[in-house]
Design an enzyme around this catalytic site. Structure first.
Site, short mmCIF file in Angstrom:
data_model
loop_
_atom_site.label_atom_id
_atom_site.label_comp_id
_atom_site.label_asym_id
_atom_site.label_seq_id
_atom_site.Cartn_x
_atom_site.Cartn_y
_atom_site.Cartn_z
CD GLU A 73 -2.64 1.24 2.58
OE1 GLU A 73 -3.60 1.99 2.64
OE2 GLU A 73 -2.29 0.48 3.52
CG ASP A 126 -2.85 0.54 7.26
OD1 ASP A 126 -3.17 -0.51 6.67
OD2 ASP A 126 -2.99 1.66 6.77
CG ASP A 144 34.87 -12.61 1.70
OD1 ASP A 144 35.00 -12.85 2.92
OD2 ASP A 144 35.78 -12.20 0.95
CD GLU A 147 37.59 -9.19 6.14
OE1 GLU A 147 36.84 -9.90 6.81
OE2 GLU A 147 38.09 -9.57 5.04
CG ASN A 164 39.30 -10.76 1.47
OD1 ASN A 164 38.89 -10.34 2.54
ND2 ASN A 164 38.53 -11.40 0.60
CG HIS A 495 136.13 -53.26 -34.10
ND1 HIS A 495 135.73 -52.45 -35.15
CD2 HIS A 495 137.49 -53.19 -34.06
CE1 HIS A 495 136.80 -51.92 -35.72
NE2 HIS A 495 137.88 -52.36 -35.08
CG ASP A 557 132.57 -51.47 -35.87
OD1 ASP A 557 132.50 -51.53 -34.62
OD2 ASP A 557 133.63 -51.60 -36.51
CB SER A 651 140.01 -49.96 -35.57
OG SER A 651 140.22 -50.98 -36.51
#
Length: 704
Positions: A73, A126, A144, A147, A164, A495, A557, A651
């Protein structure tokens, strides 16, 4: 909107006074979501009705309320029928009617959010409705609370990082910080900071950014006794203060012994502080609030000054300062070519220190010029000084040279050495190594051009064959010849170095080898029997036979004799050169020795013959009838008609030829074997040096 007459309003108020109170009841809702409807929904709601829904959700959540249907109303300022949304102490919304007007409001698409975990929704009608109103249909859910974004209370917000999660949040800190026990404040571990340098800078944590909250910082400057620390605040000074109470929140305080400076706070820097001591403590405290930028100070320590220093002559002092005070150190060094001399000890540098009583720890040393000392002697060489007065100090110069004409310097280096700054004689090429004097080979003082060509074995002129060696028994009886190589090796026939073998069993056993103590080497020898002042008698150190020597066939030799001591090179003693290239047929060679002349008798003095090299095939043909083999390690020489040949006693002796371009004599062969000395078609056979050169050099290390 319904028209309200004065009389109706009057009647309404009268009835309100006459009728009993409207019945009301309360519904408690604790679920995370739910539905709320007017009584009788979707039918008309009753008159004189009041229902309250108390919605409660857990901490970390709030309540979201929205309406899917709303038909109440209408009334001025919602005086008759209405829905009221509120918390414990705040009305969030009041709705009535079918549509929003200037004096009444419907929810429409509006969402109502509670600030906390509680929301109360009250429906009231009423006493009468002239029309049919269907009421409302509403829904709620727990949502949630972020914060981290919505926290308005500074005392509950995170200092650094906020995280959070559904139903709550938590705090964390930047690197180097720790989380306070209140789980939101970030503090630093700033106690126990120790400074031991003589100068430094100390700041509040994170300076010039705001310092952390709830911190207790301590900084200690602790220096050696004798220093006095001074403090100077610099740049920004910003510590939280109070307009009436001195430093009740955050402050910095200085302690030195029994003295205390501070506490200090505010934006005005303290005056410089001279603590007059070597140990100072700085205390800094912050509470759990504020965003102040902190402080920065520098400190320095001073001590007693020491007298000014004078650097030594040819030296310097580092660092060079106008003033030296306690603990300052200086390094004394000398110019290039000079060394520090302190208490008769020579060193590169010397360090002294300023003591706390203002005295130096030691006196300044002197700088002494580097002395390389007397140069080392050179084997077979000599040294001369290029600098006046035979100086041996820095940059002095000497020159090494070899004993000419008998020795030459290896690699033809200059032989110039300079006294270096390190105290060593240094050559540009050889550095600290001494040069090497090698024997000059194959260049006798007495030239063969001075005598005519020798025929049929004539006496050799003394000194024309300075490389020939005589192998002699200890009783003085000669038995073979040899050639001097380098400074202490004699090459002979293998020799010659063992006893005669049994023709029936010509196996060479080690017991047949001559011992080094069985014979000696005589250099500078000319006369066979007689001795003269130019002879040098040398001991034998060891003997080495060619590894492929065959005593039956005289292959390879060759034998090497190492002398215990090097002969003294002179006009009558000089090594012969090793061949640089193979010998060719027809090349004239000279063979020398003290052997028998034509099998008759031994000569009194050194004899020599000049003969040509013979083709190896020709030589082999001459010996094939005798079943003798001339191998690749042998070389033949002689004349077809005979008459000139090496004989018994020759020799091991040398067969040499002269390189006219180099004016040097080279060893071609070693007297080895033959048949019928000097007979026609009987050439002399010699051990060929060129194919055995590698073996000779590997054993002796001799190079031309």
């Amino acid at each position: 909107m319904r028209f309200l007459s004065f009389w109706r309003l009057l009647l309404y108020h009268a009835l309100c006074l006459a009728l009993p109170e409207v019945s009301a009841h309360t519904v408690e809702l604790n679920e995370m979501f739910g539905q709320i409807q007017s009584p009788g929904y979707p039918d008309s709601y009753p008159s004189d009705s009041e229902v309250t829904w108390n919605i409660t959700v857990p901490e970390g959540f709030r309540i979201k309320l929205y309406f899917m249907h709303f038909n109440l109303e209408s009334s001025y300022l919602c005086e008759y029928d209405y829905v009221k949304v509120e918390t414990e102490d705040q009305v969030l919304a009041t709705f009535c009617g079918r549509e929003t007007t200037d004096t009444e409001q419907t929810p429409g698409q509006e969402v109502v959010l509670s600030p906390g975990t509680f929301m109360s929704v009250t429906f009231r009608s009423d006493f009468s409705n002239e029309e049919r109103f269907t009421g409302f249909d509403a829904h709620y859910m727990a949502v949630d609370v972020d914060e981290c974004k919505e926290r308005e209370d500074e005392e509950l917000s995170c200092d650094h990082y906020c995280h959070n999660y559904i139903g709550g949040y938590y705090c964390s800190c930047r690197f180097g910080y720790i989380l306070h026990t209140d789980n939101r404040t970030c503090r630093v571990e700033c106690s126990g900071n120790l400074f031991t340098q003589r100068t430094g800078t100390i700041t509040s944590p994170d300076y010039p950014n705001p310092y952390p909250k709830s911190s207790e910082c301590s900084y200690t400057i602790d220096l050696e006794e004798g220093f006095m620390v001074s403090l100077q605040f610099e740049d920004i000074f910003d510590i939280e203060d109070h307009p009436e109470v001195p430093c009740p929140y955050d402050y910095i305080k200085i302690k030195a012994g029994s003295k205390v400076w501070g506490p200090f706070c505010g934006e005005k820097s303290p005056e410089p502080i001279s603590t007059q001591t070597h140990s100072v403590q700085i205390l800094f405290r912050s509470d759990n609030s504020g965003e102040n930028r902190g402080w920065r100070l520098s400190y320095r320590a001073a001590g007693n000054e020491c007298p000014k220093l004078q650097p030594p002559v040819y030296g310097k002092i580092e660092p060079s300062q106008a003033v030296y005070s306690f603990k300052d150190q200086v390094l004394v060094s000398c110019d290039t070519g000079y060394k520090v001399l302190k208490d008769n000890e020579v060193m590169d540098t010397f360090q002294i220190e300023c003591l706390k009583d203002g005295a130096w720890s030691n006196k300044i040393p002197t700088c002494k010029i580097v002395d390389c000392g007397a140069p080392a002697g050179l084997k077979h060489g000599l040294v001369t000084f290029s600098t006046r007065n035979n100086l041996t100090t820095y940059k002095s110069e000497i020159r090494y040279s070899c004993q000419q004409p008998y020795y030459k310097m290896l690699h033809n280096t200059t032989g110039v050495y300079t006294c270096s700054a390190h105290g060593t004689w240094t050559n540009e090429v050889l550095k600290r190594s001494l040069p090497t004097c090698l024997p000059v080979c194959g260049v006798p003082k007495f030239s063969r051009k001075q005598i005519s060509r020798i025929f049929n074995g004539r006496p050799a002129q003394k000194g024309t064959m300075p490389w020939i060696a005589m192998l002699s028994h200890l009783n003085g009886q000669p038995f073979c010849g040899g050639s001097l190589l380098g400074s202490n090796w004699v090459l002979t026939a293998a020799h010659c170095l063992h006893q005669s073998l049994d023709p029936e069993e010509p196996t060479l056993h080690s017991s047949y080898l001559l011992s080094p103590s069985d014979f000696k080497i005589i250099m500078g020898k000319h006369w066979r029997r007689r001795s003269d002042e130019d002879e040098q008698h040398l001991h034998v150190k060891r003997t080495t036979l060619h590894p492929l020597y065959n005593p039956s066939t005289f292959e390879n030799d060759l034998g090497l004799v190492e002398l215990s001591e090097s002969p003294r090179l002179n006009d009558f003693v000089m090594p012969v050169c090793l061949p640089e290239q193979p010998s060719t047929e027809g090349t004239m060679v000279i063979v020398s020795g003290w052997g028998k002349q034509f099998l008759q008798r031994f000569p009194e003095n050194l004899m020599e013959i000049e003969i040509p090299i013979v083709n190896s095939d020709t030589c082999q043909e001459a010996y094939t009838p005798l079943k003798k083999k001339v191998t690749k390690d042998m070389i033949c020489a002689g004349e077809k008609e005979g008459g000139k040949d090496a004989c018994a006693g020759d020799s091991g002796g040398p067969m040499v030829t002269k390189d006219a371009e180099r004016d040097q004599w080279y060893l071609v062969g070693v007297v080895s074997w033959g048949e019928d000395c000097g007979k026609k078609d009987r050439y002399g056979v010699y051990s060929y040096i060129y194919p055995n050169k590698d073996w000779i050099q590997r054993i002796t290390g001799v190079r031309n």
